[in-house]
Design a protein around this motif. Structure first.
Motif, PDB file in Angstrom:
ATOM      1  N   HIS A 333       0.894  -1.264   0.076  1.00 41.29           N
ATOM      2  CA  HIS A 333       0.000  -0.135  -0.006  1.00 41.29           C
ATOM      3  C   HIS A 333       0.748   1.441   0.049  1.00 41.29           C
ATOM      4  O   HIS A 333       0.458   2.490  -0.471  1.00 41.29           O
ATOM      5  CB  HIS A 333      -1.011   0.141   1.227  1.00 41.29           C
ATOM      6  CG  HIS A 333      -0.313  -0.340   2.580  1.00 41.29           C
ATOM      7  ND1 HIS A 333      -0.442  -1.819   2.951  1.00 41.29           N
ATOM      8  CD2 HIS A 333       0.059  -0.035   3.657  1.00 41.29           C
ATOM      9  CE1 HIS A 333       0.091  -1.637   4.059  1.00 41.29           C
ATOM     10  NE2 HIS A 333       0.407  -0.568   4.535  1.00 41.29           N
ATOM     11  N   ASN A 336       2.136   1.388  -3.718  1.00 48.60           N
ATOM     12  CA  ASN A 336       0.981   2.181  -4.383  1.00 48.60           C
ATOM     13  C   ASN A 336       0.861   3.490  -4.252  1.00 48.60           C
ATOM     14  O   ASN A 336       0.666   4.368  -5.381  1.00 48.60           O
ATOM     15  CB  ASN A 336      -0.453   1.506  -4.103  1.00 48.60           C
ATOM     16  CG  ASN A 336      -0.297  -0.075  -4.539  1.00 48.60           C
ATOM     17  OD1 ASN A 336       0.269  -0.460  -5.441  1.00 48.60           O
ATOM     18  ND2 ASN A 336      -1.380  -0.653  -4.009  1.00 48.60           N
ATOM     19  N   HIS A 337       0.847   4.187  -3.004  1.00 43.05           N
ATOM     20  CA  HIS A 337       0.955   5.475  -2.955  1.00 43.05           C
ATOM     21  C   HIS A 337       1.973   6.218  -3.514  1.00 43.05           C
ATOM     22  O   HIS A 337       1.899   7.316  -4.228  1.00 43.05           O
ATOM     23  CB  HIS A 337       0.835   5.867  -1.495  1.00 43.05           C
ATOM     24  CG  HIS A 337       1.353   7.205  -0.842  1.00 43.05           C
ATOM     25  ND1 HIS A 337       0.247   8.289  -1.280  1.00 43.05           N
ATOM     26  CD2 HIS A 337       2.214   7.880  -0.509  1.00 43.05           C
ATOM     27  CE1 HIS A 337       0.949   9.599  -0.989  1.00 43.05           C
ATOM     28  NE2 HIS A 337       2.126   9.282  -0.443  1.00 43.05           N
ATOM     29  N   GLU A 338       3.176   5.767  -3.264  1.00 43.78           N
ATOM     30  CA  GLU A 338       4.409   6.463  -4.094  1.00 43.78           C
ATOM     31  C   GLU A 338       4.359   6.335  -5.458  1.00 43.78           C
ATOM     32  O   GLU A 338       4.694   7.126  -6.210  1.00 43.78           O
ATOM     33  CB  GLU A 338       5.755   5.491  -3.628  1.00 43.78           C
ATOM     34  CG  GLU A 338       5.989   5.731  -2.139  1.00 43.78           C
ATOM     35  CD  GLU A 338       7.186   4.879  -1.642  1.00 43.78           C
ATOM     36  OE1 GLU A 338       7.711   4.927  -0.485  1.00 43.78           O
ATOM     37  OE2 GLU A 338       7.526   4.010  -2.561  1.00 43.78           O
ATOM     38  N   ASP A 340       1.437   6.543  -7.159  1.00 49.27           N
ATOM     39  CA  ASP A 340       0.281   7.775  -7.577  1.00 49.27           C
ATOM     40  C   ASP A 340       1.205   8.926  -7.610  1.00 49.27           C
ATOM     41  O   ASP A 340       1.087   9.934  -8.231  1.00 49.27           O
ATOM     42  CB  ASP A 340      -0.586   7.927  -6.578  1.00 49.27           C
ATOM     43  CG  ASP A 340      -1.567   6.711  -6.495  1.00 49.27           C
ATOM     44  OD1 ASP A 340      -1.760   6.104  -7.698  1.00 49.27           O
ATOM     45  OD2 ASP A 340      -2.297   6.567  -5.559  1.00 49.27           O
TER      46      ASP A 340
END
Length: 489
Positions: A333, A336-338, A340
């Protein structure tokens, strides 16, 4: 030599941001392994698909605690594997086909290893030179294999060699009757639960004084005590040598030096060994030093708050990194943020023209505040924020509350199964600094605490300004919140 507008190395979370914003670019994707990266193929997803049936099997085997007569009679290992990997492998193949086929004519898949020969230049394993205006490095991490006499690291994870990592242990053709697991972190504890729950005789070799030693000390001690009730664990030990014959592996143990005098068996005979001692960022294999990129002491690629790769402390124009190769958190998770953030910043960078010409104020910064995690073992563990020791070192005047599962009605329904919620908050601001949970469905009941930390909600408001379903398990979180003490206002 072939030139591209954009080169992406790795297809885990790095494969997520490549959308219509970049359809006008000539893009290369270098992937020597499976599309989808660690999480899809050998990590989060298949492990949890093993964890769930292992948990059901464990519950069946121990149902007497709840006044029930049930038994566990074994697992259809080939059928379980087929159910799991038929789905996983189809997703992997679909991702590869999507990037390789006619639907994305601007994308070229380079299905081999690449390594850097300069800041914007790589060479493939077959010798082709590739250059790119912009590069995103998302090449992940690989299992760390400690050296020991008799162990050939080159043979680990290969057919016929009974020493595995998380990359291969789920694909073994037969469930081992005996398994030695080396390690005491997240990967080790999850696989210990999987194999023990499904009937394998599991022995854990832990070098340190506690299991899951990187989490809050009190919670780690609680987990260690609970885990050792139902599992064989040798703490303060490490493997000094391996020997092999046709039918088994023999591991020789020695004190690890972190627990003083320990009473250890000199040798353990087993059918297989799982090495689960952590994962190392793949910077060495990419030869990032040749590119001039900065590498941290733990082998991570150095990036700034906008995920730009650094060289001599300064951003390299047009070069970004994300995920396990650069992140302080080896969590999907977070990757995934990185991804984005990288996708947004890369799109801005492309729109401005020259690589690196985007204004600083226009670029997003990554947010690593309050990063949560969970360990899907038995019992479950979940955490978010900092530990009590970290909070005190940071100078907070802390309020701490530990609440037992057995203090709430749902805990009574669970026949007083063990479990605790530990909360750390700042007495002055009333904000939650950290939450650490051991027990049933810890990964679920931690979520409202994650939300409170993300949006800065004071702990006392969280406790009193919403309904808590009675008699649901989250009441243990409510009671922990109510037990925190704050300065009067």
């Amino acid at each position: 030599m072939t030139h591209f507008d954009l080169l992406l190395i790795g297809t885990g979370s790095g494969n997520m941001f490549l959308d219509d914003r970049f359809s006008g670019l000539n893009v290369a994707i270098a992937e020597e392994w499976h599309f989808g990266g660690t999480c899809l193929n050998v990590g989060c997803i298949p492990t949890k698909m093993f964890v769930y049936p292992a948990t059901i099997a464990e519950q069946a085997a121990h149902a007497k605690h709840y006044n029930l007569s049930t038994d566990f009679h074994g697992v259809d290992w080939p059928a379980l594997q087929k159910r799991i990997f038929d789905r996983v492998d189809a997703i992997e193949a679909g991702g590869r086909d999507y990037r390789s086929g006619d639907r994305q004519p601007n994308v070229t898949v380079v299905a081999e290893h690449v390594h850097f020969t300069g800041a914007k230049t790589v060479r493939t394993a077959s010798g082709e030179k590739i250059t790119a205006d912009r590069i995103v490095i998302a090449a992940g991490a690989s299992p760390f294999i400690p050296e020991a006499e008799g162990l050939d690291p080159q043979l680990v994870d290969t057919d016929g060699y009974p020493v595995f990592t998380s990359n291969s242990i789920m694909r073994v053709s037969q469930q081992p009757e005996r398994l030695v697991i080396i390690g005491s972190g997240i990967i080790a504890m999850e696989f210990a639960h999987v194999f023990a729950g499904l009937g394998t005789e599991v022995t854990v070799i832990a070098r340190g004084p506690r299991l899951l030693g990187n989490i809050d000390e009190e919670v780690s001690e609680e987990f260690t005590e609970l885990f050792e009730r139902t599992h064989t664990v040798h703490r303060g030990a490490e493997v000094s040598s391996y020997s092999f014959d046709d039918n088994q592996v023999t591991v020789t143990l020695t004190p690890g030096g972190r627990l003083g005098d320990v009473d250890l068996p000199s040798q353990i005979d087993t059918d297989a060994v799982l090495i689960a001692t952590g994962r190392t960022p793949n910077t060495t294999g990419l030869n990032v030093i040749e590119a001039g990129f900065d590498v941290l002491d733990d082998a991570r690629l150095s990036v700034d708050s906008r995920q730009r790769v650094l060289a001599h402390g300064q951003p390299v124009p047009g070069v970004f990194a994300l995920g396990d190769i650069s992140s302080p958190h080896q969590l999907k998770h977070v990757a995934n943020h990185e991804a984005d953030v990288v996708g947004d910043n890369l799109a801005i960078d492309v729109a401005t023209g020259e690589p690196g010409s985007a204004a600083e104020a226009d670029l997003r910064e990554v947010d690593h505040h309050g990063v949560p995690g969970a360990v899907f073992t038995s019992p479950q563990v979940a955490y978010v924020g900092i530990t009590e020791a970290e909070a005190r070192r940071a100078g907070h005047d802390v309020s701490v509350k530990v609440q037992k599962y057995s203090d709430v009605a749902y805990g009574w329904a669970m026949a007083d199964d063990p479990g605790i919620v530990k909360l750390i908050a700042d007495k002055a601001t009333r904000k939650i600094l950290g939450a650490h949970i051991v027990g049933h469905e810890a990964s679920m009941i931690v979520q409202p605490l994650i939300q409170a930390m993300a949006f800065g909600q004071p702990a006392d408001e969280m406790a009193t300004r919403q309904y808590w379903i009675h008699p649901a398990l989250p009441e243990v979180v409510e009671n922990a919140l109510l037990g925190l003490e704050f300065e009067e206002t």
